[in-house]
Design a protein around this motif. Sequence first.
Motif, short mmCIF file in Angstrom:
data_model
loop_
_atom_site.label_atom_id
_atom_site.label_comp_id
_atom_site.label_asym_id
_atom_site.label_seq_id
_atom_site.Cartn_x
_atom_site.Cartn_y
_atom_site.Cartn_z
N THR A 1 0.84 -1.21 0.00
CA THR A 1 0.00 0.00 0.00
C THR A 1 0.87 1.25 0.00
O THR A 1 0.62 2.20 -0.77
N SER A 2 1.88 1.27 0.84
CA SER A 2 2.79 2.41 0.91
C SER A 2 3.51 2.62 -0.42
O SER A 2 3.62 3.75 -0.92
N LEU A 3 3.97 1.54 -1.01
CA LEU A 3 4.69 1.62 -2.28
C LEU A 3 3.77 2.12 -3.40
O LEU A 3 4.17 2.98 -4.20
N ILE A 4 2.55 1.60 -3.45
CA ILE A 4 1.61 2.03 -4.49
C ILE A 4 1.30 3.52 -4.36
O ILE A 4 1.21 4.24 -5.36
N LYS A 5 1.15 4.01 -3.14
CA LYS A 5 0.90 5.44 -2.93
C LYS A 5 2.05 6.27 -3.48
O LYS A 5 1.83 7.30 -4.13
N ARG A 6 3.27 5.82 -3.23
CA ARG A 6 4.44 6.55 -3.74
C ARG A 6 4.51 6.49 -5.27
O ARG A 6 4.83 7.49 -5.92
N ILE A 7 4.20 5.34 -5.83
CA ILE A 7 4.19 5.21 -7.30
C ILE A 7 3.14 6.14 -7.89
O ILE A 7 3.42 6.88 -8.85
N ASN A 8 1.94 6.13 -7.32
CA ASN A 8 0.87 6.99 -7.83
C ASN A 8 1.23 8.46 -7.70
O ASN A 8 0.97 9.26 -8.61
N ARG A 9 1.82 8.84 -6.57
CA ARG A 9 2.22 10.24 -6.36
C ARG A 9 3.25 10.65 -7.42
O ARG A 9 3.15 11.72 -8.02
N THR A 10 4.20 9.76 -7.67
CA THR A 10 5.23 10.03 -8.68
C THR A 10 4.59 10.17 -10.06
O THR A 10 4.89 11.13 -10.79
N ASN A 11 3.73 9.24 -10.42
CA ASN A 11 3.08 9.28 -11.73
C ASN A 11 2.26 10.55 -11.94
O ASN A 11 2.17 11.06 -13.06
N CYS A 12 1.66 11.05 -10.87
CA CYS A 12 0.82 12.25 -10.97
C CYS A 12 1.62 13.55 -11.01
O CYS A 12 1.14 14.55 -11.54
N GLU A 13 2.82 13.53 -10.46
CA GLU A 13 3.61 14.76 -10.38
C GLU A 13 4.65 14.91 -11.49
O GLU A 13 5.04 16.01 -11.82
N ILE A 14 5.10 13.81 -12.06
CA ILE A 14 6.15 13.86 -13.09
C ILE A 14 5.52 14.18 -14.44
O ILE A 14 4.52 13.60 -14.83
N LYS A 15 6.15 15.08 -15.16
CA LYS A 15 5.68 15.47 -16.48
C LYS A 15 6.17 14.47 -17.53
O LYS A 15 7.36 14.12 -17.56
N PHE A 16 5.25 14.00 -18.36
CA PHE A 16 5.59 13.12 -19.47
C PHE A 16 6.05 13.96 -20.65
O PHE A 16 7.01 13.62 -21.34
N ASP A 17 5.33 15.05 -20.89
CA ASP A 17 5.68 16.03 -21.91
C ASP A 17 5.10 17.37 -21.45
O ASP A 17 4.70 17.50 -20.30
N GLU A 18 5.03 18.34 -22.32
CA GLU A 18 4.55 19.67 -21.92
C GLU A 18 3.10 19.67 -21.45
O GLU A 18 2.72 20.48 -20.60
N ASP A 19 2.29 18.77 -21.99
CA ASP A 19 0.85 18.81 -21.71
C ASP A 19 0.36 17.72 -20.76
O ASP A 19 -0.74 17.83 -20.22
N ARG A 20 1.14 16.66 -20.58
CA ARG A 20 0.63 15.49 -19.84
C ARG A 20 1.57 15.08 -18.71
O ARG A 20 2.78 15.22 -18.83
N THR A 21 0.95 14.54 -17.67
CA THR A 21 1.73 13.90 -16.62
C THR A 21 1.98 12.45 -17.03
O THR A 21 1.38 11.95 -17.99
N LEU A 22 2.83 11.79 -16.27
CA LEU A 22 3.08 10.38 -16.53
C LEU A 22 1.80 9.57 -16.34
O LEU A 22 1.53 8.64 -17.11
N ALA A 23 0.98 9.95 -15.37
CA ALA A 23 -0.30 9.27 -15.14
C ALA A 23 -1.21 9.41 -16.36
O ALA A 23 -1.89 8.45 -16.74
#
Length: 152
Positions: free
Chosen positions: A55-77
């Motif tokens: 659960t702790s790991l998934i929360k960190r993965i989700n937080r990372t996916n939501c905050e990291i930019k994939f490109d100018e318009d999209r997040t990794l999520a």
Amino acid sequence: MKLAEALIARADYQKRIEQLKKRILMNLKVQEGDAPYEDPNEMLSELAEIRQELTSLIKRINRTNCEIKFDEDRTLADALTERDQLFDQRSVLAKVVEEASQHVDRYSQSEIRIISTVSVKALQKQVDQLSKAYREIDTKIQGMNWNIDLLN
């Protein structure tokens, strides 16, 4: 820890959970006078610990996916969601192409002729385009996973 390492750890936790669930079920009942091969209570405790870590790991993965930019318009999520939708759409169309391509033999001229109601060629072209788009976005995501540090 890199995001890719966290994803590998997540998969490992999920496999361990499934294995523990099976082992617990196999050791719930024994013949009177016998002992189980493994203690279900110990395994239930281990299962609870692994679930907490997962659960702790998934929360960190989700937080990372939501905050990291994939490109100018999209997040990794956002990119992950688009990739999953490309996969689903491609799967449906590939199944349609497979079913529509099946040839039904007629044993005589008097039997009813079965024809496809869709253009297999056009749909196959769409499948190929979706496959290419999926590969491109997936390759970029996989590359990013090995360069991104997991957020806390």
